[in-house]
Design a protein around this motif. Structure first.
Motif, PDB file in Angstrom:
ATOM      1  N   ARG A   1       0.826  -1.203   0.000  1.00 38.76           N
ATOM      2  CA  ARG A   1       0.000   0.000   0.000  1.00 38.76           C
ATOM      3  C   ARG A   1       0.862   1.254   0.000  1.00 38.76           C
ATOM      4  NH1 ARG A   1      -3.671  -1.107   4.288  1.00 38.76           N
ATOM      5  NH2 ARG A   1      -1.922  -0.475   5.559  1.00 38.76           N
ATOM      6  N   ALA A   2       1.927   1.236   0.801  1.00 37.76           N
ATOM      7  CA  ALA A   2       2.814   2.405   0.872  1.00 37.76           C
ATOM      8  C   ALA A   2       3.421   2.712  -0.496  1.00 37.76           C
ATOM      9  CB  ALA A   2       3.915   2.164   1.911  1.00 37.76           C
ATOM     10  N   ILE A   3       3.861   1.678  -1.187  1.00 39.64           N
ATOM     11  CA  ILE A   3       4.470   1.871  -2.502  1.00 39.64           C
ATOM     12  C   ILE A   3       3.433   2.386  -3.497  1.00 39.64           C
ATOM     13  CG2 ILE A   3       5.445   0.619  -4.472  1.00 39.64           C
ATOM     14  CD1 ILE A   3       7.003  -1.070  -2.432  1.00 39.64           C
ATOM     15  N   GLU A   4       2.266   1.793  -3.462  1.00 43.78           N
ATOM     16  CA  GLU A   4       1.201   2.236  -4.372  1.00 43.78           C
ATOM     17  C   GLU A   4       0.871   3.711  -4.139  1.00 43.78           C
ATOM     18  OE1 GLU A   4      -2.202  -0.370  -4.381  1.00 43.78           O
ATOM     19  OE2 GLU A   4      -3.457   1.204  -5.236  1.00 43.78           O
ATOM     20  N   ARG A   5       0.751   4.099  -2.884  1.00 45.70           N
ATOM     21  CA  ARG A   5       0.437   5.485  -2.551  1.00 45.70           C
ATOM     22  C   ARG A   5       1.529   6.434  -3.012  1.00 45.70           C
ATOM     23  NH1 ARG A   5      -3.411   7.265   1.514  1.00 45.70           N
ATOM     24  NH2 ARG A   5      -4.717   5.485   2.005  1.00 45.70           N
ATOM     25  N   ALA A   6       2.777   6.042  -2.773  1.00 45.68           N
ATOM     26  CA  ALA A   6       3.894   6.916  -3.138  1.00 45.68           C
ATOM     27  C   ALA A   6       3.940   7.123  -4.649  1.00 45.68           C
ATOM     28  CB  ALA A   6       5.213   6.326  -2.635  1.00 45.68           C
ATOM     29  N   ILE A   7       3.710   6.070  -5.403  1.00 46.94           N
ATOM     30  CA  ILE A   7       3.719   6.196  -6.868  1.00 46.94           C
ATOM     31  C   ILE A   7       2.585   7.106  -7.318  1.00 46.94           C
ATOM     32  CG2 ILE A   7       3.395   4.959  -9.048  1.00 46.94           C
ATOM     33  CD1 ILE A   7       4.800   2.554  -7.681  1.00 46.94           C
ATOM     34  N   ARG A   8       1.408   6.873  -6.796  1.00 42.95           N
ATOM     35  CA  ARG A   8       0.264   7.708  -7.180  1.00 42.95           C
ATOM     36  C   ARG A   8       0.499   9.175  -6.851  1.00 42.95           C
ATOM     37  NH1 ARG A   8      -3.893   4.470  -8.815  1.00 42.95           N
ATOM     38  NH2 ARG A   8      -4.176   2.531  -7.684  1.00 42.95           N
ATOM     39  N   LYS A   9       1.171   9.431  -5.743  1.00 41.66           N
ATOM     40  CA  LYS A   9       1.381  10.806  -5.317  1.00 41.66           C
ATOM     41  C   LYS A   9       2.458  11.500  -6.153  1.00 41.66           C
ATOM     42  CE  LYS A   9       1.174  11.190  -0.860  1.00 41.66           C
ATOM     43  NZ  LYS A   9       1.603  11.185   0.564  1.00 41.66           N
ATOM     44  N   GLN A  10       3.479  10.747  -6.518  1.00 41.14           N
ATOM     45  CA  GLN A  10       4.651  11.379  -7.133  1.00 41.14           C
ATOM     46  C   GLN A  10       4.640  11.356  -8.658  1.00 41.14           C
ATOM     47  OE1 GLN A  10       8.438  10.320  -5.096  1.00 41.14           O
ATOM     48  NE2 GLN A  10       7.156   9.644  -3.430  1.00 41.14           N
ATOM     49  N   VAL A  11       3.920  10.408  -9.237  1.00 40.89           N
ATOM     50  CA  VAL A  11       3.886  10.324 -10.696  1.00 40.89           C
ATOM     51  C   VAL A  11       2.654  11.059 -11.209  1.00 40.89           C
ATOM     52  CG1 VAL A  11       3.772   8.747 -12.665  1.00 40.89           C
ATOM     53  CG2 VAL A  11       5.092   8.118 -10.638  1.00 40.89           C
ATOM     54  N   THR A  12       2.865  11.967 -12.142  1.00 40.50           N
ATOM     55  CA  THR A  12       1.738  12.742 -12.659  1.00 40.50           C
ATOM     56  C   THR A  12       0.845  11.880 -13.550  1.00 40.50           C
ATOM     57  OG1 THR A  12       3.157  13.477 -14.479  1.00 40.50           O
ATOM     58  CG2 THR A  12       2.933  14.943 -12.598  1.00 40.50           C
ATOM     59  N   GLY A  13      -0.384  12.315 -13.729  1.00 40.17           N
ATOM     60  CA  GLY A  13      -1.283  11.677 -14.681  1.00 40.17           C
ATOM     61  C   GLY A  13      -2.080  10.530 -14.103  1.00 40.17           C
ATOM     62  N   ASN A  14      -2.084  10.404 -12.756  1.00 39.73           N
ATOM     63  CA  ASN A  14      -2.892   9.389 -12.095  1.00 39.73           C
ATOM     64  C   ASN A  14      -2.735   8.007 -12.741  1.00 39.73           C
ATOM     65  OD1 ASN A  14      -4.702   8.430 -10.216  1.00 39.73           O
ATOM     66  ND2 ASN A  14      -6.495   8.897 -11.473  1.00 39.73           N
ATOM     67  N   PRO A  15      -1.524   7.458 -12.740  1.00 39.41           N
ATOM     68  CA  PRO A  15      -1.276   6.202 -13.445  1.00 39.41           C
ATOM     69  C   PRO A  15      -1.955   5.010 -12.765  1.00 39.41           C
ATOM     70  CG  PRO A  15       0.592   6.741 -12.070  1.00 39.41           C
ATOM     71  CD  PRO A  15      -0.341   7.914 -11.988  1.00 39.41           C
ATOM     72  N   ALA A  16      -2.265   3.997 -13.558  1.00 38.88           N
ATOM     73  CA  ALA A  16      -2.735   2.739 -13.002  1.00 38.88           C
ATOM     74  C   ALA A  16      -1.576   2.086 -12.256  1.00 38.88           C
ATOM     75  CB  ALA A  16      -3.216   1.823 -14.122  1.00 38.88           C
ATOM     76  N   VAL A  17      -1.844   1.591 -11.048  1.00 39.38           N
ATOM     77  CA  VAL A  17      -0.816   0.921 -10.243  1.00 39.38           C
ATOM     78  C   VAL A  17      -1.398  -0.368  -9.678  1.00 39.38           C
ATOM     79  CG1 VAL A  17       0.747   1.098  -8.265  1.00 39.38           C
ATOM     80  CG2 VAL A  17       0.153   3.153  -9.556  1.00 39.38           C
ATOM     81  N   GLU A  18      -0.684  -1.469  -9.887  1.00 36.50           N
ATOM     82  CA  GLU A  18      -1.096  -2.731  -9.286  1.00 36.50           C
ATOM     83  C   GLU A  18       0.108  -3.409  -8.665  1.00 36.50           C
ATOM     84  OE1 GLU A  18      -3.335  -5.417 -11.823  1.00 36.50           O
ATOM     85  OE2 GLU A  18      -4.455  -3.699 -12.601  1.00 36.50           O
ATOM     86  N   VAL A  19      -0.080  -3.905  -7.436  1.00 37.62           N
ATOM     87  CA  VAL A  19       1.013  -4.560  -6.732  1.00 37.62           C
ATOM     88  C   VAL A  19       0.711  -6.045  -6.600  1.00 37.62           C
ATOM     89  CG1 VAL A  19       2.337  -4.663  -4.600  1.00 37.62           C
ATOM     90  CG2 VAL A  19       1.525  -2.462  -5.436  1.00 37.62           C
ATOM     91  N   ASP A  20       1.676  -6.855  -7.002  1.00 36.38           N
ATOM     92  CA  ASP A  20       1.579  -8.308  -6.781  1.00 36.38           C
ATOM     93  C   ASP A  20       2.621  -8.671  -5.727  1.00 36.38           C
ATOM     94  OD1 ASP A  20       1.941 -11.107  -6.855  1.00 36.38           O
ATOM     95  OD2 ASP A  20       1.100 -11.174  -8.876  1.00 36.38           O
ATOM     96  N   LEU A  21       2.126  -8.834  -4.507  1.00 39.23           N
ATOM     97  CA  LEU A  21       3.011  -9.015  -3.373  1.00 39.23           C
ATOM     98  C   LEU A  21       3.775 -10.336  -3.463  1.00 39.23           C
ATOM     99  CD1 LEU A  21       3.737  -7.409  -0.886  1.00 39.23           C
ATOM    100  CD2 LEU A  21       1.850  -8.494   0.315  1.00 39.23           C
ATOM    101  N   GLU A  22       3.091 -11.394  -3.887  1.00 39.83           N
ATOM    102  CA  GLU A  22       3.741 -12.704  -3.965  1.00 39.83           C
ATOM    103  C   GLU A  22       4.893 -12.710  -4.963  1.00 39.83           C
ATOM    104  OE1 GLU A  22       1.282 -16.128  -4.405  1.00 39.83           O
ATOM    105  OE2 GLU A  22      -0.078 -15.528  -2.809  1.00 39.83           O
ATOM    106  N   LYS A  23       4.666 -12.069  -6.093  1.00 43.50           N
ATOM    107  CA  LYS A  23       5.713 -12.007  -7.108  1.00 43.50           C
ATOM    108  C   LYS A  23       6.753 -10.919  -6.815  1.00 43.50           C
ATOM    109  CE  LYS A  23       3.047 -13.649 -11.127  1.00 43.50           C
ATOM    110  NZ  LYS A  23       2.424 -13.221 -12.400  1.00 43.50           N
ATOM    111  N   GLY A  24       6.425 -10.025  -5.896  1.00 42.96           N
ATOM    112  CA  GLY A  24       7.309  -8.900  -5.636  1.00 42.96           C
ATOM    113  C   GLY A  24       7.374  -7.945  -6.808  1.00 42.96           C
ATOM    114  N   GLU A  25       6.221  -7.737  -7.420  1.00 42.55           N
ATOM    115  CA  GLU A  25       6.178  -6.890  -8.613  1.00 42.55           C
ATOM    116  C   GLU A  25       5.164  -5.761  -8.484  1.00 42.55           C
ATOM    117  OE1 GLU A  25       7.412 -10.276 -11.953  1.00 42.55           O
ATOM    118  OE2 GLU A  25       5.381  -9.459 -11.925  1.00 42.55           O
ATOM    119  N   VAL A  26       5.529  -4.637  -9.086  1.00 43.55           N
ATOM    120  CA  VAL A  26       4.616  -3.502  -9.164  1.00 43.55           C
ATOM    121  C   VAL A  26       4.401  -3.182 -10.632  1.00 43.55           C
ATOM    122  CG1 VAL A  26       4.229  -1.095  -8.513  1.00 43.55           C
ATOM    123  CG2 VAL A  26       5.520  -2.591  -6.986  1.00 43.55           C
TER     124      VAL A  26
END
Lengths: 67, 67
Positions: free
Chosen positions: B16-41
Motif C-alpha cells: 500500500r505504501a508503494i502504491e500510494r507513493a507512486i500515485r502521489k509522485q507520478v503525474t497523470g494518475n497512473p494505473a498501479v497494481e502490486v503483486d506481493l507474492e511475485k514482488g512486482e509492481v
C-alpha cells in the motif's frame, strides 16, 4: 520526542518506508526512531505533528494516537 | 503496463505504501497494481520510469528490474 502510535506497520519494510517519508517531508532533519514491536514511531519534538501525520497517513498507515 | 521487480516489499503495508507513493509522485494518475507474492509492481506505460523508480527507492525499497 513525540510518540506516534501507528496502525498497519507490520514489517521492517514498513518501518523503513515510514522513516524515509518522515525524513523527506518534515523539515529540519528530525530524529526518527521506529519501534516495530510496539507499533510506535518517535519523532523529534521540533517536528510539526501535522506534517508527521500527513507523511505517515499518506502512505496508508493510520496514526491512532500522539503523545 | 511496465513491470517493476521490487525487493524488500514483504507485507500488505509495504504494498500500500508503494502504491500510494507512486500515485502521489507520478503525474497523470497512473494505473498501479502490486503483486506481493511475485514482488512486482505494475504501472501504466505513460508513467515516467525514472519517477516511478524514485518513488519506490525513496521509501527504501530496491528496484531490481524493469521490463
Amino acid at each position: 520526542m513525540t510518540v506516534y502510535k501507528v496502525k498497519g506497520m507490520t514489517c521492517a519494510g514498513c518501518a523503513r518506508a515510514i522513516e524515509r517519508a518522515i525524513r523527506k517531508q518534515v523539515t529540519g532533519n528530525p530524529a526518527v526512531e521506529v519501534d516495530l514491536e510496539k507499533g510506535e514511531v518517535q519523532v523529534g519534538n521540533d517536528a510539526d505533528p501535522q506534517i508527521v501525520n500527513f507523511a505517515i497517513e499518506g502512505l496508508g498507515y493510520q496514526v491512532e494516537a500522539v503523545r
